[in-house]
Design a protein around this motif. Structure first.
Motif, PDB file in Angstrom:
ATOM      1  N   UNK A  22      66.433  18.653  59.682  1.00  0.00           N
ATOM      2  CA  UNK A  22      66.419  17.227  59.343  1.00  0.00           C
ATOM      3  C   UNK A  22      67.023  17.071  57.961  1.00  0.00           C
ATOM      4  N   UNK A  23      68.127  16.338  57.876  1.00  0.00           N
ATOM      5  CA  UNK A  23      68.798  16.114  56.590  1.00  0.00           C
ATOM      6  C   UNK A  23      68.537  14.686  56.150  1.00  0.00           C
ATOM      7  N   UNK A  24      67.747  14.571  55.094  1.00  0.00           N
ATOM      8  CA  UNK A  24      67.429  13.269  54.530  1.00  0.00           C
ATOM      9  C   UNK A  24      68.480  12.858  53.508  1.00  0.00           C
ATOM     10  N   UNK A  25      68.680  13.693  52.504  1.00  0.00           N
ATOM     11  CA  UNK A  25      69.626  13.368  51.426  1.00  0.00           C
ATOM     12  C   UNK A  25      69.759  14.578  50.514  1.00  0.00           C
ATOM     13  N   UNK A  26      70.638  14.433  49.510  1.00  0.00           N
ATOM     14  CA  UNK A  26      70.790  15.470  48.492  1.00  0.00           C
ATOM     15  C   UNK A  26      71.990  16.362  48.740  1.00  0.00           C
ATOM     16  N   UNK A  43      71.483  19.058  63.873  1.00  0.00           N
ATOM     17  CA  UNK A  43      71.075  18.440  62.605  1.00  0.00           C
ATOM     18  C   UNK A  43      70.744  16.974  62.862  1.00  0.00           C
ATOM     19  N   UNK A  44      69.526  16.593  62.481  1.00  0.00           N
ATOM     20  CA  UNK A  44      69.101  15.198  62.554  1.00  0.00           C
ATOM     21  C   UNK A  44      69.387  14.561  61.198  1.00  0.00           C
ATOM     22  N   UNK A  45      70.154  13.489  61.207  1.00  0.00           N
ATOM     23  CA  UNK A  45      70.511  12.781  59.982  1.00  0.00           C
ATOM     24  C   UNK A  45      69.641  11.532  59.874  1.00  0.00           C
ATOM     25  N   UNK A  47      79.545  20.003  65.980  1.00  0.00           N
ATOM     26  CA  UNK A  47      79.444  18.545  65.854  1.00  0.00           C
ATOM     27  C   UNK A  47      78.184  18.007  66.548  1.00  0.00           C
ATOM     28  N   UNK A  48      77.082  18.737  66.374  1.00  0.00           N
ATOM     29  CA  UNK A  48      75.827  18.333  67.000  1.00  0.00           C
ATOM     30  C   UNK A  48      74.935  17.652  65.970  1.00  0.00           C
ATOM     31  N   UNK A  49      75.225  16.373  65.771  1.00  0.00           N
ATOM     32  CA  UNK A  49      74.465  15.533  64.846  1.00  0.00           C
ATOM     33  C   UNK A  49      73.745  14.450  65.639  1.00  0.00           C
ATOM     34  N   UNK A  50      72.503  14.227  65.290  1.00  0.00           N
ATOM     35  CA  UNK A  50      71.749  13.131  65.883  1.00  0.00           C
ATOM     36  C   UNK A  50      71.303  12.218  64.753  1.00  0.00           C
ATOM     37  N   UNK A  51      71.633  10.924  64.828  1.00  0.00           N
ATOM     38  CA  UNK A  51      71.290   9.967  63.771  1.00  0.00           C
ATOM     39  C   UNK A  51      69.949   9.310  64.104  1.00  0.00           C
ATOM     40  N   UNK A  52      68.997   9.503  63.207  1.00  0.00           N
ATOM     41  CA  UNK A  52      67.663   8.917  63.349  1.00  0.00           C
ATOM     42  C   UNK A  52      67.538   7.758  62.374  1.00  0.00           C
ATOM     43  N   UNK A  53      67.258   6.579  62.902  1.00  0.00           N
ATOM     44  CA  UNK A  53      67.102   5.404  62.049  1.00  0.00           C
ATOM     45  C   UNK A  53      65.928   5.595  61.092  1.00  0.00           C
ATOM     46  N   UNK A  54      66.064   5.071  59.881  1.00  0.00           N
ATOM     47  CA  UNK A  54      65.025   5.201  58.861  1.00  0.00           C
ATOM     48  C   UNK A  54      63.651   4.817  59.398  1.00  0.00           C
TER      49      UNK A  54
END
Length: 334
Positions: free
Chosen positions: A217-221, A270-272, A302-309
């Protein structure tokens, strides 16, 4: 003195004046019926039993707090909401119509002045994400002002003095049940929780077989990434959907880690976490362009999943995030 400093000085002055008039504001702002004024119920708040009277003029901070109230059908007990810029627009919410019925109190962080100006009789927020020693707005301080407070159970892990460690989805269910007790709608709360449990179990039942997929899980930074430990909703979202949070042994909420730990774990997905001032695409671009992360299996594939805040912080939309992520993981096996 900068314009910002002048603004903050003026705010402090206004708060000092407002605090002197709090008893009058509370008295004229109450609209609870006579019977409810006398109703008292004791409910746990971060492991500490607290006695509540039925609120009628709640102030909620961030969408997680507002969503819990709206999902319980308590819009008429919400006076207004504070929504900092990180939150996506409320117009995108499943409860957009409910937000339109209550007052927008500002896009500032939770603060005493806003609470007093709103004549609040209850504040709903999380610890550190709303209540804060540093900013001088805590349950103890609100108690001295005659204002009740409710803290998200998920955030109690960091609350000093009265720790309560509950798995994130169980913490969501606990909040709904406790708010149901406070507002005297226990049956409504029970039905809602039963429905959410059923939705979660359906996703778990459909999870792909075999070893769980390692997920970051990638939040930020950029120098150091901030990620999810095992005490925040994304850990349960990943786990229930059939994945494994690579930092699931990290006993904490949102934590900074080293990139070397991420590389060592070799995440396949990776969950963004996507929010207002740190959009998902910027984070994806960074991961693709950084020599440290470009070779990770998730990035290369390219396996990214976008999770809304608002699917990642404690609230009813956790179930939406779980269902979407569960579907995403199932598609990887097709």
């Amino acid at each position: 003195m900068t314009a910002t400093a002048r603004f903050r000085t003026a705010r402090r002055s206004r708060f000092a004046a407002l605090a002197l008039t709090l008893p009058l504001l509370t008295a004229c702002g109450a609209s609870v019926e006579a019977g409810e004024q006398n109703r008292k119920v004791t409910v746990n708040r971060c492991g500490e039993p607290v006695e509540y009277t039925t609120p009628s003029r709640s102030v909620v901070y961030e969408a997680g707090s507002a969503d819990k109230m709206f999902a319980l059908g308590l819009t008429d007990r919400v006076h207004g909401y504070l929504m900092p810029p990180a939150n996506p627009p409320v117009e995108e919410s499943p409860w957009a119509a409910e937000y339109a019925k209550v007052q927008f109190l500002g896009d500032d962080l939770l603060n005493r002045e806003a609470v007093v100006e709103a004549k609040a009789d209850l504040v709903v927020a999380g610890w550190n994400s709303g209540f804060s020693d540093q900013r001088g707005i805590t349950p103890a301080i609100l108690d001295t002002l005659g204002v009740q407070s409710f803290m998200h159970t998920e955030s109690c892990f960091n609350y000093p003095g009265h720790p309560e460690k509950v798995a994130p989805f169980d913490a969501l269910y606990a909040d709904l049940e406790r708010l149901g007790q406070i507002f005297d709608v226990p049956d409504r709360a029970r039905d809602l929780v039963d429905g959410y449990r059923d939705r979660a179990e359906r996703v778990r039942a459909q999870a792909p077989g075999g070893d769980p997929v390692p997920v970051f899980l990638y939040d930020s930074g950029t120098d150091q990434p901030t990620t999810a430990g095992n005490q925040v909703p994304p850990n349960d979202i990943i786990r229930f959907a059939g994945g494994r949070n690579i930092f699931d042994t990290l006993d904490g909420r949102w934590n900074k880690v080293g990139w070397e730990s991420v590389v060592q774990a070799q995440p396949e997905v990776i969950v963004i976490l996507d929010y207002g001032d740190k959009p998902a695409q910027e984070k994806i671009d960074f991961l693709k362009n950084s020599p440290v992360t470009a070779g990770l299996p998730a990035v290369a594939g390219n396996r990214f999943f976008v999770l809304d805040y608002n699917e990642g912080i404690s609230g009813p939309r956790n179930l939406d995030g779980l269902e979407k992520f569960g579907e995403y993981l199932r598609t990887l096996g097709d």
